[in-house]
Design a protein around this motif. Structure first.
Motif, PDB file in Angstrom:
ATOM      1  N   ASN A  79     108.709  62.020  51.895  1.00 59.93           N
ATOM      2  CA  ASN A  79     108.512  61.328  53.171  1.00 59.93           C
ATOM      3  C   ASN A  79     108.888  59.857  53.062  1.00 59.93           C
ATOM      4  N   TRP A  80     109.964  59.579  52.346  1.00 56.99           N
ATOM      5  CA  TRP A  80     110.377  58.201  52.067  1.00 56.99           C
ATOM      6  C   TRP A  80     110.704  57.414  53.337  1.00 56.99           C
ATOM      7  N   ASP A  81     111.196  58.076  54.386  1.00 54.75           N
ATOM      8  CA  ASP A  81     111.552  57.389  55.621  1.00 54.75           C
ATOM      9  C   ASP A  81     110.515  57.588  56.713  1.00 54.75           C
ATOM     10  N   ARG A  82     109.375  58.154  56.342  1.00 53.76           N
ATOM     11  CA  ARG A  82     108.286  58.432  57.281  1.00 53.76           C
ATOM     12  C   ARG A  82     108.757  59.316  58.435  1.00 53.76           C
ATOM     13  N   PHE A 231     118.090  51.280  59.563  1.00 49.56           N
ATOM     14  CA  PHE A 231     119.384  51.960  59.510  1.00 49.56           C
ATOM     15  C   PHE A 231     119.441  53.154  58.555  1.00 49.56           C
ATOM     16  N   ILE A 232     118.563  53.192  57.548  1.00 50.11           N
ATOM     17  CA  ILE A 232     118.667  54.239  56.531  1.00 50.11           C
ATOM     18  C   ILE A 232     117.510  55.217  56.696  1.00 50.11           C
ATOM     19  N   HIS A 233     117.784  56.354  57.279  1.00 43.11           N
ATOM     20  CA  HIS A 233     116.769  57.372  57.503  1.00 43.11           C
ATOM     21  C   HIS A 233     117.475  58.660  57.903  1.00 43.11           C
ATOM     22  N   ARG A 234     116.754  59.764  57.896  1.00 36.72           N
ATOM     23  CA  ARG A 234     117.354  61.027  58.319  1.00 36.72           C
ATOM     24  C   ARG A 234     117.591  61.011  59.833  1.00 36.72           C
ATOM     25  N   VAL A 258     121.389  51.034  48.308  1.00 32.54           N
ATOM     26  CA  VAL A 258     121.676  52.195  47.459  1.00 32.54           C
ATOM     27  C   VAL A 258     120.480  52.497  46.555  1.00 32.54           C
ATOM     28  N   CYS A 259     119.923  51.472  45.940  1.00 34.62           N
ATOM     29  CA  CYS A 259     118.747  51.694  45.082  1.00 34.62           C
ATOM     30  C   CYS A 259     117.590  52.273  45.880  1.00 34.62           C
ATOM     31  N   ARG A 260     117.335  51.719  47.042  1.00 33.18           N
ATOM     32  CA  ARG A 260     116.231  52.199  47.863  1.00 33.18           C
ATOM     33  C   ARG A 260     116.446  53.637  48.314  1.00 33.18           C
ATOM     34  N   ALA A 261     117.682  53.931  48.768  1.00 31.96           N
ATOM     35  CA  ALA A 261     117.961  55.264  49.296  1.00 31.96           C
ATOM     36  C   ALA A 261     117.846  56.331  48.224  1.00 31.96           C
TER      37      ALA A 261
END
Length: 309
Positions: A79-82, A231-234, A258-261
């Protein structure tokens, strides 16, 4: 850093001055329940501390480099992007489990589940006038414009159904985006301040020739992290088709993203290098899995035009 090291050692390992002021300046940067990469959790930090507790650390007494075998830091946070579907629906009321409730829950879960894949293409701006006094004086050089033109051609040749192009509001990114967009007729172009260049997080290991102050990390880091979350999420559940989006910005921002994703320690961002006008392709699947398709691809740029600074 060994498990059990104190706050002073943690600050030192991040390349910061181990002072009360520095800790206070950073205390509000990350909240304890944020999900970002950080392997070890010092044992002597109080439970109430909201200092940089990011990923859950390894079990007590087990350092991250404990030898061969799975790393305790390598767990994937689903659930990294909630946006994990199960986390978005209301749990049934206590003692209300029945067939109707089950059907409603299944329908809600289906409605919250993404169906499409997002493809994000991060482009570093082209070579620019580094001696400019202000941002408006740091325009692309002729070399930078040629690099951007090569990248625009490469993206056009890929022939993906480009959804939109988002660019940093800094001049060198705006110019790069304009050159690229000129080769992608009809692409929607947007500008944002969130992905301007900055200092995302103190790098590990620290470097002697680049040491922004704690206040700059405090301000830039919060902004760049906000950009990541925006910007970075499913994909949204109502997105029916796979999307292909271009984001023109800066090396520090891209490396941090990139590291976070990939759920790697974000402090590792400075260990990587990117050519000007290079292409980094990140894919986010409907189930939240992330893959790095290419990093800093510059094969479309002639060797004599390759630059990094």
């Amino acid at each position: 850093m060994p498990v059990g090291a104190g706050k002073k050692a943690l600050l030192a390992s991040l390349g910061l001055i181990a002072s009360t002021g520095t800790a206070a300046a950073l205390a509000g940067f990350w909240k304890k329940d944020d999900v970002v990469a950080q392997c070890a959790q010092p044992a002597d930090l109080p439970a109430s501390s909201n200092f940089i507790h990011l990923y859950p650390g390894p079990p007590p007494g087990i350092p991250c480099d404990a030898g061969p075998g799975p790393s305790a830091c390598g767990r994937w946070e689903q659930n990294w992007d909630r946006r994990e579907p199960a986390s978005l629906i209301r749990p049934p009321k206590k003692n209300a489990e029945n067939s109707t409730t089950g059907i409603i829950k299944e329908n809600e879960l289906a409605a919250a589940t993404p169906k499409a894949t997002r493809n994000l293409f991060f482009i570093r701006h082209g070579h620019y006038m580094v001696d400019g006094i202000s941002d408006e004086g740091r325009m692309l050089t002729e070399l930078g414009r040629a690099q951007a033109a090569n990248t625009g051609k490469r993206l056009a040749d890929l022939n993906f159904p480009w959804t939109k192009l988002v660019h940093s509001s800094m001049l060198r990114a705006r110019e790069t985006a304009q050159i690229i967009a000129s080769q992608l007729p009809g692409v929607l172009v947007e500008s944002t301040d969130l992905i301007r260049e900055g200092a995302p997080i103190p790098p590990e290991p620290p470097v002697s020739n680049w040491r922004p102050g704690a206040q700059q990390f405090f301000e830039d880091g919060a902004r760049i992290e906000a950009a990541f979350r925006k910007f970075i999420h499913r994909a949204d559940p109502d997105q029916e088709k796979d999307s292909y989006e271009i984001i023109v910005c800066h090396a520090n921002v891209i490396r941090y993203f990139v590291c976070r994703a990939l759920q790697l320690p974000p402090e590792a961002w400075l260990r990587m290098s990117l050519h000007h006008a290079s292409i980094t392709w990140v894919t986010i699947r409907p189930n939240g899995r992330v893959s790095l398709r290419t990093f800093g691809d510059s094969g479309h740029i002639p060797p004599h035009q390759l630059t990094t600074s």
